[in-house]
Design an enzyme around this catalytic site. Structure first.
Site, PDB file in Angstrom:
ATOM      1  N   GLU A  78     -29.695 -54.279  60.489  1.00 61.70           N
ATOM      2  CA  GLU A  78     -30.660 -53.236  60.813  1.00 61.70           C
ATOM      3  C   GLU A  78     -32.001 -53.777  61.343  1.00 61.70           C
ATOM      4  O   GLU A  78     -33.019 -53.093  61.252  1.00 61.70           O
ATOM      5  CB  GLU A  78     -30.911 -52.355  59.599  1.00 61.70           C
ATOM      6  N   HIS A  97     -38.232 -51.822  55.185  1.00 66.06           N
ATOM      7  CA  HIS A  97     -37.148 -50.833  55.130  1.00 66.06           C
ATOM      8  C   HIS A  97     -36.522 -50.901  53.741  1.00 66.06           C
ATOM      9  O   HIS A  97     -36.131 -51.978  53.283  1.00 66.06           O
ATOM     10  CB  HIS A  97     -36.107 -51.120  56.204  1.00 66.06           C
ATOM     11  N   HIS A  99     -34.178 -48.800  50.389  1.00 69.81           N
ATOM     12  CA  HIS A  99     -33.217 -47.792  49.936  1.00 69.81           C
ATOM     13  C   HIS A  99     -33.585 -47.292  48.537  1.00 69.81           C
ATOM     14  O   HIS A  99     -32.702 -46.923  47.760  1.00 69.81           O
ATOM     15  CB  HIS A  99     -31.806 -48.384  49.895  1.00 69.81           C
ATOM     16  N   HIS A 172     -30.166 -42.408  53.202  1.00 65.71           N
ATOM     17  CA  HIS A 172     -30.264 -43.851  53.448  1.00 65.71           C
ATOM     18  C   HIS A 172     -31.493 -44.463  52.767  1.00 65.71           C
ATOM     19  O   HIS A 172     -31.353 -45.337  51.929  1.00 65.71           O
ATOM     20  CB  HIS A 172     -30.312 -44.052  54.971  1.00 65.71           C
TER      21      HIS A 172
HETATM   22 ZN   LIG Z   1     -30.847 -49.608  55.365  1.00 66.75          ZN
END
Ligand SMILES: [Zn+2]
Length: 254
Positions: A78, A97, A99, A172
């Site tokens: 990603e 980023h 989760h 996500h």
């Molecule tokens: Zn992710």
């Protein structure tokens, strides 16, 4: 200077793990302090285990690919989340980023995540935008919600166009864009805390038989004022967090 930023990013990854923003997954990146066409992320590894500069890969902002094609270390799939944000916003120098579990309900429930307390005034008072990567899947990519290419990364990056600092991702997680590693870590941690507080407050209101109208959030003025003052206070938090992870035997030391 680059070495200093690399080790700051390693501290940042450890801090984000310590505060449960990252687990075995998720990532932090930063832009080269002198060459804006380059950015850096760890190889595909649990963030808590990043140890040295040898774990860091140099990427081009233009296409999210490694500058050294012979580098055999596998990168995060990603990474296009990061490359496309750097590509679109010259003043953004760090991206996280995550989760984090406390945030996920706000990506799937239709309940907007809003600033609940003074530490999260950087969140959009109208509700943090929710991006659905399922809308960006083009064959032969599989519909697994991962941001797997430049096109999907660009679609997500557009969610930051109005100066927004945090975008939720349906089913996500969320992504943070900031001017520095310290601020990106700060925003990521306090987004997670705000989500937990909002969920707790909604539960209290429901238990008391109240209406969601009773949820008293920061207004526009309060959010703006608090957001403006974050940059002056974030260093205090950073200095504490660095000591916390240094004191833990879990995180590798150089
Ligand atoms: Zn992710």
């Amino acid at each position: 200077m680059l070495k200093g930023e690399c080790y700051k990013s390693i501290h940042g990854s450890h801090i984000l793990h310590f505060h449960h923003v990252l687990d075995a997954y998720g990532h932090l990146s930063f832009r080269h302090p002198m060459n804006p066409s380059l950015f850096y992320m760890a190889r595909s590894i649990a963030p808590a285990l990043i140890a040295t500069m040898n774990d860091i890969i140099e990427y081009r902002v233009s296409d999210g690919e490694p500058t050294n094609p012979n580098n055999s270390a596998q990168g995060y799939i990603e990474r296009y989340i990061h490359s496309e944000i750097y590509c679109r916003f010259p003043d953004i120098n760090a991206v996280v980023h995550s989760h984090a579990e406390s945030v996920i309900p706000f990506t799937i429930s239709g309940v907007p995540l809003k600033p609940c307390y003074h530490m999260a005034g950087f969140l959009n008072p109208d509700g943090v935008p929710v991006h659905d990567s399922a809308n960006d899947v083009v064959a032969p990519n599989v519909p697994d919600l991962l941001v797997r290419n430049m096109y999907m990364g660009e679609a997500l990056a557009k969610r930051f166009d109005d100066g927004n600092k945090v975008t939720l991702m349906r089913g996500h997680g969320y992504t943070v864009a900031a001017e520095s590693i310290e601020l990106a870590v700060f925003y990521a941690i306090y987004t997670q805390k705000n989500a937990a507080i909002q969920t707790a407050a909604v539960g209290l209101i429901a238990a008391a038989g109240g209406s969601m109208q009773n949820l008293r959030l920061l207004n526009d003025d309060e959010a703006r004022e608090r957001s403006a003052s974050v940059a002056t206070t974030a260093k205090r938090a950073w200095d504490l967090w660095v000591v916390e992870v240094a004191d833990s035997t879990l995180y590798p030391k150089e």
